[in-house]
Design a protein around this motif. Structure first.
Motif, PDB file in Angstrom:
ATOM      1  N   ILE A  21      35.315   3.874  58.223  1.00  0.00           N
ATOM      2  CA  ILE A  21      34.144   3.497  59.007  1.00  0.00           C
ATOM      3  C   ILE A  21      34.675   2.904  60.307  1.00  0.00           C
ATOM      4  O   ILE A  21      35.571   2.058  60.283  1.00  0.00           O
ATOM      5  CB  ILE A  21      33.260   2.469  58.266  1.00  0.00           C
ATOM      6  CG1 ILE A  21      32.787   3.033  56.930  1.00  0.00           C
ATOM      7  CG2 ILE A  21      32.098   2.036  59.128  1.00  0.00           C
ATOM      8  CD1 ILE A  21      31.884   4.246  57.033  1.00  0.00           C
ATOM      9  N   GLU A  23      33.810   1.850  64.680  1.00  0.00           N
ATOM     10  CA  GLU A  23      32.883   1.624  65.778  1.00  0.00           C
ATOM     11  C   GLU A  23      33.513   2.209  67.033  1.00  0.00           C
ATOM     12  O   GLU A  23      34.721   2.104  67.231  1.00  0.00           O
ATOM     13  CB  GLU A  23      32.652   0.129  66.002  1.00  0.00           C
ATOM     14  CG  GLU A  23      31.836  -0.531  64.931  1.00  0.00           C
ATOM     15  CD  GLU A  23      31.612  -2.005  65.243  1.00  0.00           C
ATOM     16  OE1 GLU A  23      31.407  -2.354  66.419  1.00  0.00           O
ATOM     17  OE2 GLU A  23      31.665  -2.799  64.294  1.00  0.00           O
ATOM     18  N   LEU A  32      28.236   3.333  65.331  1.00  0.00           N
ATOM     19  CA  LEU A  32      28.871   3.286  64.022  1.00  0.00           C
ATOM     20  C   LEU A  32      29.183   4.722  63.617  1.00  0.00           C
ATOM     21  O   LEU A  32      28.384   5.627  63.872  1.00  0.00           O
ATOM     22  CB  LEU A  32      27.910   2.640  63.017  1.00  0.00           C
ATOM     23  CG  LEU A  32      28.439   2.313  61.633  1.00  0.00           C
ATOM     24  CD1 LEU A  32      29.555   1.276  61.736  1.00  0.00           C
ATOM     25  CD2 LEU A  32      27.316   1.773  60.770  1.00  0.00           C
ATOM     26  N   SER A  33      30.341   4.943  62.996  1.00  0.00           N
ATOM     27  CA  SER A  33      30.704   6.318  62.649  1.00  0.00           C
ATOM     28  C   SER A  33      31.525   6.368  61.369  1.00  0.00           C
ATOM     29  O   SER A  33      32.058   5.367  60.903  1.00  0.00           O
ATOM     30  CB  SER A  33      31.503   6.953  63.786  1.00  0.00           C
ATOM     31  OG  SER A  33      32.714   6.269  63.950  1.00  0.00           O
ATOM     32  N   LEU A  34      31.598   7.567  60.833  1.00  0.00           N
ATOM     33  CA  LEU A  34      32.418   7.870  59.672  1.00  0.00           C
ATOM     34  C   LEU A  34      33.513   8.806  60.155  1.00  0.00           C
ATOM     35  O   LEU A  34      33.231   9.796  60.829  1.00  0.00           O
ATOM     36  CB  LEU A  34      31.564   8.559  58.601  1.00  0.00           C
ATOM     37  CG  LEU A  34      32.330   8.979  57.367  1.00  0.00           C
ATOM     38  CD1 LEU A  34      32.095   7.935  56.271  1.00  0.00           C
ATOM     39  CD2 LEU A  34      31.870  10.329  56.895  1.00  0.00           C
ATOM     40  N   ARG A  36      36.645  11.225  58.965  1.00  0.00           N
ATOM     41  CA  ARG A  36      37.231  11.857  57.785  1.00  0.00           C
ATOM     42  C   ARG A  36      38.092  13.039  58.187  1.00  0.00           C
ATOM     43  O   ARG A  36      37.860  13.662  59.216  1.00  0.00           O
ATOM     44  CB  ARG A  36      36.170  12.292  56.797  1.00  0.00           C
ATOM     45  CG  ARG A  36      35.307  13.438  57.265  1.00  0.00           C
ATOM     46  CD  ARG A  36      34.263  13.786  56.200  1.00  0.00           C
ATOM     47  NE  ARG A  36      33.394  14.837  56.642  1.00  0.00           N
ATOM     48  CZ  ARG A  36      33.506  16.101  56.252  1.00  0.00           C
ATOM     49  NH1 ARG A  36      34.453  16.450  55.414  1.00  0.00           N
ATOM     50  NH2 ARG A  36      32.671  17.008  56.694  1.00  0.00           N
ATOM     51  N   LEU A  47      26.789   7.507  62.624  1.00  0.00           N
ATOM     52  CA  LEU A  47      25.917   6.867  61.637  1.00  0.00           C
ATOM     53  C   LEU A  47      24.907   6.011  62.389  1.00  0.00           C
ATOM     54  O   LEU A  47      24.989   5.849  63.605  1.00  0.00           O
ATOM     55  CB  LEU A  47      26.744   5.994  60.680  1.00  0.00           C
ATOM     56  CG  LEU A  47      27.855   6.698  59.901  1.00  0.00           C
ATOM     57  CD1 LEU A  47      28.649   5.685  59.081  1.00  0.00           C
ATOM     58  CD2 LEU A  47      27.283   7.775  58.999  1.00  0.00           C
ATOM     59  N   TRP A  49      22.783   2.246  62.668  1.00  0.00           N
ATOM     60  CA  TRP A  49      22.668   0.852  62.283  1.00  0.00           C
ATOM     61  C   TRP A  49      21.348   0.679  61.551  1.00  0.00           C
ATOM     62  O   TRP A  49      20.415   1.479  61.713  1.00  0.00           O
ATOM     63  CB  TRP A  49      22.705  -0.052  63.521  1.00  0.00           C
ATOM     64  CG  TRP A  49      23.997  -0.006  64.273  1.00  0.00           C
ATOM     65  CD1 TRP A  49      24.246   0.673  65.426  1.00  0.00           C
ATOM     66  CD2 TRP A  49      25.211  -0.664  63.932  1.00  0.00           C
ATOM     67  NE1 TRP A  49      25.543   0.484  65.830  1.00  0.00           N
ATOM     68  CE2 TRP A  49      26.164  -0.340  64.933  1.00  0.00           C
ATOM     69  CE3 TRP A  49      25.606  -1.491  62.885  1.00  0.00           C
ATOM     70  CZ2 TRP A  49      27.465  -0.819  64.905  1.00  0.00           C
ATOM     71  CZ3 TRP A  49      26.908  -1.973  62.884  1.00  0.00           C
ATOM     72  CH2 TRP A  49      27.816  -1.640  63.873  1.00  0.00           C
TER      73      TRP A  49
END
Length: 90
Positions: A21, A23, A32-34, A36, A47, A49
């Protein structure tokens, strides 16, 4: 050179089957991000908030009665459609 930390992070996430996770700033806003691994790259998915998420009540359709035959028909239709495999962590 930035290649080594990039590859190191990707391989570490891949080997442990984990995601990160993070920022990051975009257009003057913190996002906010994922993060992978995907193949030889890192995929960044945005993502939201908590204050950016709306209630589903605004878009949820009204309660509808369905017969078992209708549900079975939908399942049969889904079986005839081609599927795309999900990416794997290999």
């Amino acid at each position: 050179m930035a290649a080594k930390p990039y590859v190191l992070l990707r391989k570490a996430l891949e080997r442990n089957e984990k995601v990160a996770i993070a920022e990051f700033a975009l257009r003057g806003r913190e996002r906010l991000s994922l993060l992978r691994p995907l193949g030889d790259a890192l995929l960044l998915s945005g993502l939201h908030w908590g204050d950016e998420i709306r209630s589903s009540g605004e878009i949820t359709p009204p309660e509808t009665e369905l017969t078992d035959d209708e549900i079975e028909g939908a399942l049969e239709l889904m079986e005839t459609m081609p599927s795309t495999p999900s990416p794997t962590w290999t």
